[in-house]
Design an enzyme around this catalytic site. Structure first.
Site, PDB file in Angstrom:
ATOM      1  N   LYS A  96       0.808  -1.227   0.000  1.00 50.56           N
ATOM      2  CA  LYS A  96       0.000   0.000   0.000  1.00 50.56           C
ATOM      3  C   LYS A  96       0.840   1.276   0.000  1.00 50.56           C
ATOM      4  CE  LYS A  96      -4.174  -1.814   0.100  1.00 50.56           C
ATOM      5  NZ  LYS A  96      -5.139  -1.604  -1.006  1.00 50.56           N
ATOM      6  N   GLU A 118      -9.786   5.653   3.222  1.00 51.65           N
ATOM      7  CA  GLU A 118     -10.554   4.545   3.753  1.00 51.65           C
ATOM      8  C   GLU A 118      -9.604   3.383   4.012  1.00 51.65           C
ATOM      9  OE1 GLU A 118      -9.190   2.897   0.267  1.00 51.65           O
ATOM     10  OE2 GLU A 118      -9.943   4.938   0.505  1.00 51.65           O
ATOM     11  N   SER A 387       1.441  -9.808  -0.644  1.00 55.14           N
ATOM     12  CA  SER A 387       1.138  -8.382  -0.634  1.00 55.14           C
ATOM     13  C   SER A 387       1.302  -7.723   0.722  1.00 55.14           C
ATOM     14  CB  SER A 387      -0.289  -8.148  -1.132  1.00 55.14           C
ATOM     15  OG  SER A 387      -1.220  -8.914  -0.376  1.00 55.14           O
TER      16      SER A 387
END
Length: 406
Positions: A96, A118, A387
């Site tokens: 991210k 969010e 991830s």
């Protein structure tokens, strides 16, 4: 075959569309903000000073390039050459941050003083809190109450970085509802606020922009696997919720027809149970959060509740580029259930000493299916995008395994 079908790669999506998917379905008050964002992105994405600054933070702050790790013990057990793209080693614990850094640098150039975001699993919220602290921007995060309870560690980490976390108690109290509240905030504070959207969803230009900031994953993977194996992999596998780590991994390989691509959704308790988040495998076309894509909805177009043991996959929609790639047949989308994901979680811990995110192990679990159901063998090279790391999920896993063993 695919070289002709996917020649759009690298091109600007006309009218913000991937085939019929994408677009801008938002209130009029946000159209100016989206136009401002699109113009800024187009201005800076190829600007050498901007790219150099982003690279500086990616390499010296985020910790790129991340390694491509060969899982020797797990490969022997599964019967395939398994590599992990180690996005879990990025600062903050997930892919991210790649996107958060790019958007934060863009927001600063646009003169924005405040970031909102969010989050579901908490990793995007944490990445936003990290860049907010690093660049001196006020940061506020919207998170469903259920996810706050499931991801208390990440909530505390965000608060330590100086971010304010707003609990969202409406709807299913998960990611969908957090996005709704973030959009409401943006409508009210559009002049000084940048909405740092965390995946390849939402109205144009977000699906394109987030994809481009995550392309570094696939660019590194292609170079690294060629160095390790002397050839391209036989398959790439990534989990898909909104879909940013998947698009980030797949994008550089879309024209390589010899590479099979697999996007794995959260099967929850199985499609028949209706307790899942398998948007592409079980959904239908519609509009959610400003974009036209596949989503989980009833006959009246009302958004259905979702379920996954992995909070970051617990979403009713999916990125429009994934919808396009599904219809084109370039990416195969399939599911992994909660139980299969938990088993893969244990395997990676016990065979490789790596604590993975619950989202990521949906992709890892599918590596076994590639052998059992798709005929891959010990000479086939499979790259799975790991991830994120699993610190945030230990309590969820402990509870789930205890319930399994009762």
């Amino acid at each position: 075959m695919h070289k002709h079908k996917y020649k759009y790669i690298g091109e600007y999506p006309k009218a913000g569309k991937f085939g019929e998917y994408g677009g801008q379905f938002v209130p009029e008050v946000l159209m100016h903000a989206l136009k401002e964002l699109e113009e800024a992105y187009i201005l800076y994405k190829d600007n050498e000073t901007f790219k150099a600054e982003l690279d500086y933070y990616l390499w010296t702050f985020a910790g790129r390039p991340t390694p491509l790790y060969f899982c020797s013990r797990l490969s022997a057990k599964l019967g395939v050459k398994l590599y992990l793209k180690r996005e879990d080693l990025v600062h903050g614990g997930a892919h991210k941050l790649n996107n958060a850094l790019g958007q934060a640098l863009l927001a600063k150039r646009m003169g924005k003083r405040r970031l909102i975001a969010e989050t579901g699993a908490g990793q995007h919220g944490l990445a936003t809190a990290i860049v907010g602290a690093s660049f001196g921007l006020q940061t506020e995060i919207y998170m469903g109450k259920e996810d706050i309870e499931r991801q208390r560690l990440n909530v505390f980490r965000m608060e330590l970085m100086g971010a304010e976390v707003h609990p969202v108690g409406s709807g299913s109290k998960t990611l969908k509802d957090a996005i709704n509240e973030a959009i409401r905030d943006w409508v009210t504070n559009v002049e000084d606020t940048h909405y740092l959207l965390g995946s390849v969803v939402g109205p144009h230009p977000y699906p394109m922009m987030v994809r481009d900031f995550q392309r570094v994953v696939g660019l590194e993977t292609k170079r690294q696997v060629l160095e390790a194996e002397g050839r391209l992999p036989d398959a790439l596998v990534a989990c898909v919720g909104g879909g940013s780590n998947g698009i980030g991994l797949f994008y550089e390989f879309l024209d390589d027809e010899e590479v099979a691509l697999y996007g794995i959704e959260a099967g929850g308790e199985g499609i028949a149970s209706n307790r899942h988040s398998a948007t592409l495998c079980a959904g239908s076309k519609g509009v959610l959060h400003g974009t036209y894509s596949y989503l989980l909805q009833d006959e009246d177009g009302q958004i259905l509740p979702t379920h996954s043991v992995a909070p970051g996959l617990d979403y009713s929609g999916v990125g429009p580029e994934h919808a396009f790639l599904k219809d084109m047949g370039r990416v195969t989308y399939d599911i992994v259930t909660d139980g299969e994901a938990l088993h893969a979680f244990e395997l990676l811990c016990q065979y490789e000493g790596i604590l993975p995110a619950l989202e990521s192990v949906h992709a890892l679990a599918y590596a076994k299916k590639l052998v059992d159901e798709r005929g891959m063998g010990k000479e086939d090279v499979v790259v799975v995008c790991l991830s994120g790391r699993g610190d945030k999920d230990v309590e969820i896993v402990e509870k789930a395994l205890n319930e399994q063993n009762k």
